[in-house]
Design an enzyme around this catalytic site. Structure first.
Site, PDB file in Angstrom:
ATOM      1  N   HIS A 189      23.821 -27.974  10.880  1.00 35.12           N
ATOM      2  CA  HIS A 189      22.573 -28.349  11.564  1.00 35.12           C
ATOM      3  C   HIS A 189      22.245 -27.355  12.673  1.00 35.12           C
ATOM      4  O   HIS A 189      21.089 -27.071  12.944  1.00 35.12           O
ATOM      5  CB  HIS A 189      22.687 -29.757  12.140  1.00 35.12           C
ATOM      6  CG  HIS A 189      22.468 -30.815  11.102  1.00 35.12           C
ATOM      7  ND1 HIS A 189      23.353 -31.831  10.871  1.00 35.12           N
ATOM      8  CD2 HIS A 189      21.466 -30.981  10.228  1.00 35.12           C
ATOM      9  CE1 HIS A 189      22.908 -32.587   9.899  1.00 35.12           C
ATOM     10  NE2 HIS A 189      21.755 -32.098   9.485  1.00 35.12           N
ATOM     11  N   GLU A 431      19.184 -22.386 -16.236  1.00 34.78           N
ATOM     12  CA  GLU A 431      20.231 -21.820 -15.368  1.00 34.78           C
ATOM     13  C   GLU A 431      21.555 -21.659 -16.094  1.00 34.78           C
ATOM     14  O   GLU A 431      22.588 -21.424 -15.470  1.00 34.78           O
ATOM     15  CB  GLU A 431      20.384 -22.642 -14.085  1.00 34.78           C
ATOM     16  CG  GLU A 431      20.552 -24.125 -14.255  1.00 34.78           C
ATOM     17  CD  GLU A 431      20.611 -24.866 -12.934  1.00 34.78           C
ATOM     18  OE1 GLU A 431      20.736 -24.247 -11.870  1.00 34.78           O
ATOM     19  OE2 GLU A 431      20.518 -26.107 -12.964  1.00 34.78           O
ATOM     20  N   ASP A 455      22.704 -20.045 -10.502  1.00 35.33           N
ATOM     21  CA  ASP A 455      23.668 -20.453 -11.526  1.00 35.33           C
ATOM     22  C   ASP A 455      23.609 -19.540 -12.745  1.00 35.33           C
ATOM     23  O   ASP A 455      24.637 -19.234 -13.333  1.00 35.33           O
ATOM     24  CB  ASP A 455      23.402 -21.908 -11.953  1.00 35.33           C
ATOM     25  CG  ASP A 455      24.116 -22.885 -11.029  1.00 35.33           C
ATOM     26  OD1 ASP A 455      25.262 -22.602 -10.652  1.00 35.33           O
ATOM     27  OD2 ASP A 455      23.512 -23.912 -10.671  1.00 35.33           O
ATOM     28  N   CYS A 502      13.392 -20.236  -9.036  1.00 35.30           N
ATOM     29  CA  CYS A 502      13.646 -20.900  -7.754  1.00 35.30           C
ATOM     30  C   CYS A 502      15.000 -20.528  -7.182  1.00 35.30           C
ATOM     31  O   CYS A 502      15.437 -21.105  -6.192  1.00 35.30           O
ATOM     32  CB  CYS A 502      13.499 -22.415  -7.871  1.00 35.30           C
ATOM     33  SG  CYS A 502      14.634 -23.134  -9.048  1.00 35.30           S
TER      34      CYS A 502
HETATM   35  C1  PEP Z   1      19.985 -22.082  -9.005  1.00 38.03           C
HETATM   36  O1  PEP Z   1      21.029 -22.334  -9.610  1.00 38.03           O
HETATM   37  O2  PEP Z   1      19.445 -20.945  -8.981  1.00 38.03           O
HETATM   38  C2  PEP Z   1      19.311 -23.132  -8.227  1.00 38.03           C
HETATM   39  C3  PEP Z   1      18.133 -22.940  -7.685  1.00 38.03           C
HETATM   40  O3  PEP Z   1      19.971 -24.302  -8.084  1.00 38.03           O
HETATM   41  P1  PEP Z   1      21.176 -24.548  -7.043  1.00 38.03           P
HETATM   42  O4  PEP Z   1      21.275 -23.336  -6.176  1.00 38.03           O
HETATM   43  O5  PEP Z   1      20.821 -25.793  -6.320  1.00 38.03           O
HETATM   44  O6  PEP Z   1      22.349 -24.713  -7.970  1.00 38.03           O
HETATM   45 MG    MG Z   2      21.617 -24.388  -9.963  1.00 40.09          MG
END
Ligand code: PEP
Ligand code: MG
Length: 574
Positions: A189, A431, A455, A502
């Site tokens: 935090h 992923e 991932d 993402c």
């Molecule tokens: C990813 O794997 O790129 C992703 C966005 O998910 P996380 O980082 O939450 O596993």
């Molecule tokens: Mg992921």
């Protein structure tokens, strides 16, 4: 002298060091007399009351609802009956002082949390230490929290072993312009608050409290991760002007927030925000996010003792959806396992948890978790524009299972006449290499996609994303991962569906041109990065970006890819 650490909040700060020396709090470990027990118990209860009062006071002075929530958590931990009773029992049974009892119980809790193999839960250690520290200070009648002692100073950089969230929140930002700590962690935090206050901060700086003395002149270069100790006049002058330019550019970039993310020749991409908790939504619209591309719901399930009910989840989703005023909110269903666990749920001990009982694999034997979440999202869907995204897909069987469960819930809603958005879209993260290879089939069954490059990189390269021993091999720009990304985008587009990224690579402005050239429809990232990425996008031609991809895909090594990328994009300022 120049030293380094980990930048948790970027920016420049030039000022005088103030060492916060909290090392010498001595806890009285002597046995107490039987006649003093009642005094110690009432002394503890009084200090406990005072501590709650202080936290409530800090909370009431805060304008920001999200930060107020942090102190709700503190007060719940403090007022937990077993916490109070354990301390009193220790005083009575072991004949020890209140401060020693508090110290012991806090350490016991910290040790228990430390055993949990989960970084998010480990961050709560700081909350406990913060509470313990304040309780002991109050027991000893020491006031080292309100920073009023800095009233006459200006341009102060705090140097400390560690800082608690409640300390950072109380900083007078007119006087304190940055901080450096020896310990800390990126997801704590304290770091989150530093970022949201836009306070330059560097953590994990080895021996910083020994290397820096009170009133040393310090420069935090939170862009290049350098800390200058007593630099010469020229360096100070250089950084003061760098800071002016940095602040001016930041202001200028924010002004871009209303402009579209469009290349010079008109290729339009959507820039979305990734969020993990309520704290992060505050700035996303100012930063120009056009929606939320990834809401990691795991946070909602962590830092508590039981599953959130459907009702609790509903209110959390509704709050975020309403805040976004009709802009897309992509809610990812619970993605547990790997490195994310819940203290109230039994997880098997696995030798390779990232290849084990993770994500949607957990739902099969725990359908209620999936059902509660889907119900909460569906109920909230009437308040805006929601999409549901499933993580870690590896097969069509999983897609059919998830769609079937979703259908059941929708049927239940229709029967019970509960309102929901009938056009709600469902999509998946791409992923795993398996999802890439079947992306054509996935696109026949699902509405949208987002590539989780974090991932996808670890699974394609067989490199654990959390293992420091092999982190040098973790490279999203490797030819194999880039081809995976390209393959998925092309397959999904053939079915006229949309696909974004993402993963963390979306926020790396040095690869934005490459990502656009691949033809993505959306990039989703921590919203602080959006202005910079948008500025980049508005300064190149999509035609050049496509040409760049064409050239890069001819290369078969990471080195060659990176060299060409650097050469072709050096006209853009990162
Ligand atoms: C990813 O794997 O790129 C992703 C966005 O998910 P996380 O980082 O939450 O596993
Ligand atoms: Mg992921």
């Amino acid at each position: 002298m120049i030293i380094k650490g980990i930048v948790v909040s970027p920016g420049y700060a030039c000022g005088n060091a103030f060492l916060l020396n909290e090392e010498n709090i001595c806890v009285n470990k002597n046995k107490i007399n039987i006649n003093d027990i009642d005094f110690e118990v009432s002394h503890f209860l009084k200090s406990h009351k005072e501590t709650v009062k202080q936290f409530k006071k800090i909370q009431s002075n805060l304008l920001d609802e999200d930060k107020k929530l942090l102190f709700d958590g503190y007060i719940i931990l403090l007022e937990d009956e077993s916490f109070i009773n354990d301390i009193i029992a220790l005083i009575k049974n072991n004949f020890i002082s209140a401060e020693f009892a508090v110290d012991k119980i806090i350490n016991k809790r910290v040790k228990a949390i430390n055993k949990v193999n989960n970084t998010y839960i480990k961050e709560r250690i700081n909350d406990f230490l913060d509470i313990g520290k304040r309780l002991i200070y109050n027991l000893k009648n020491i006031n080292n929290f309100d920073f009023n002692f800095l009233d006459k100073e200006n341009n102060i950089i705090i140097i400390s072993k560690d800082l608690s969230p409640s300390q950072v929140i109380q900083f007078n930002l007119k006087k304190i312009i940055g901080f450096i700590t020896e310990f800390g962690s990126i997801n704590s935090h304290t770091s989150i608050i530093a970022k949201s206050l836009e306070l330059p901060a560097i953590i994990k700086v080895k021996d910083v409290t020994k290397l820096i003395y009170n009133n040393d002149y310090i420069i935090i270069d939170g862009i290049k991760n350098n800390i200058y100790i007593n630099p010469n006049k020229n360096i100070i002058k250089k950084f003061k002007s760098k800071n002016k330019i940095y602040l001016y550019q930041k202001k200028k970039l924010i002004k871009l927030s209303k402009l579209p993310a469009k290349t010079l020749d008109g290729y339009r991409i959507k820039l979305f925000a990734n969020i993990g908790n309520d704290e992060e939504i505050k700035n996303i619209l100012n930063n120009g996010a056009e929606g939320i591309g990834l809401y990691r719901t795991e946070f909602l399930f962590m830092n508590r003792n039981s599953f959130p009910t459907e009702e609790e989840q509903f209110y959390s989703y509704k709050k975020i959806i309403e805040f976004m005023h009709g802009k897309i909110v992509t809610i990812r269903t619970l993605d547990l396992g790997g490195d994310k666990f819940l203290p109230y749920m039994n997880f098997p001990k696995e030798s390779t948890p990232f290849l084990g009982w993770r994500s949607i694999r957990i739902y099969v034997n725990n359908k209620n978790i999936l059902h509660d979440q889907l119900r909460a999202i569906l109920r909230a869907s009437v308040y805006g524009k929601v999409r549901i995204m499933f993580p870690m897909i590896i097969s069509m069987e999983e897609v059919f299972f998830l769609k079937n469960e979703f259908l059941k819930i929708k049927y239940e809603f229709k029967k019970k006449k509960i309102n929901f958005d009938k056009n709600i879209k469902i999509g998946a993260m791409i992923e795993t290499p398996a999802a890439v290879m079947i992306s054509k089939y996935l696109a026949e069954e699902l509405d949208f996609f987002s590539i989780g490059t974090n991932d996808l990189t670890q699974y394609t390269l067989a490199v654990d994303r959390n293992n420091a021993m092999v982190s040098h091999l973790y490279e999203t720009l490797s030819p194999s991962v880039l081809r995976m990304i390209k393959y998925s985008i092309d397959a999904v587009h053939k079915k006229n569906k949309e696909i974004g990224i993402c993963g963390e690579i979306a926020s790396d402005s040095s690869v934005t041109m490459l990502l656009l050239g691949l033809g993505l429809d959306e990039l989703s990232m921590s919203s602080n990065f959006i202005p910079k990425i948008k500025n980049n996008i508005r300064n190149f031609l999509w035609l050049d970006a496509k040409k760049l991809v064409f050239d890069i895909l001819k290369f078969n090594t990471i080195d060659k890819i990176k060299t060409l990328l650097k050469k072709k994009t050096k006209f853009l300022t990162y």
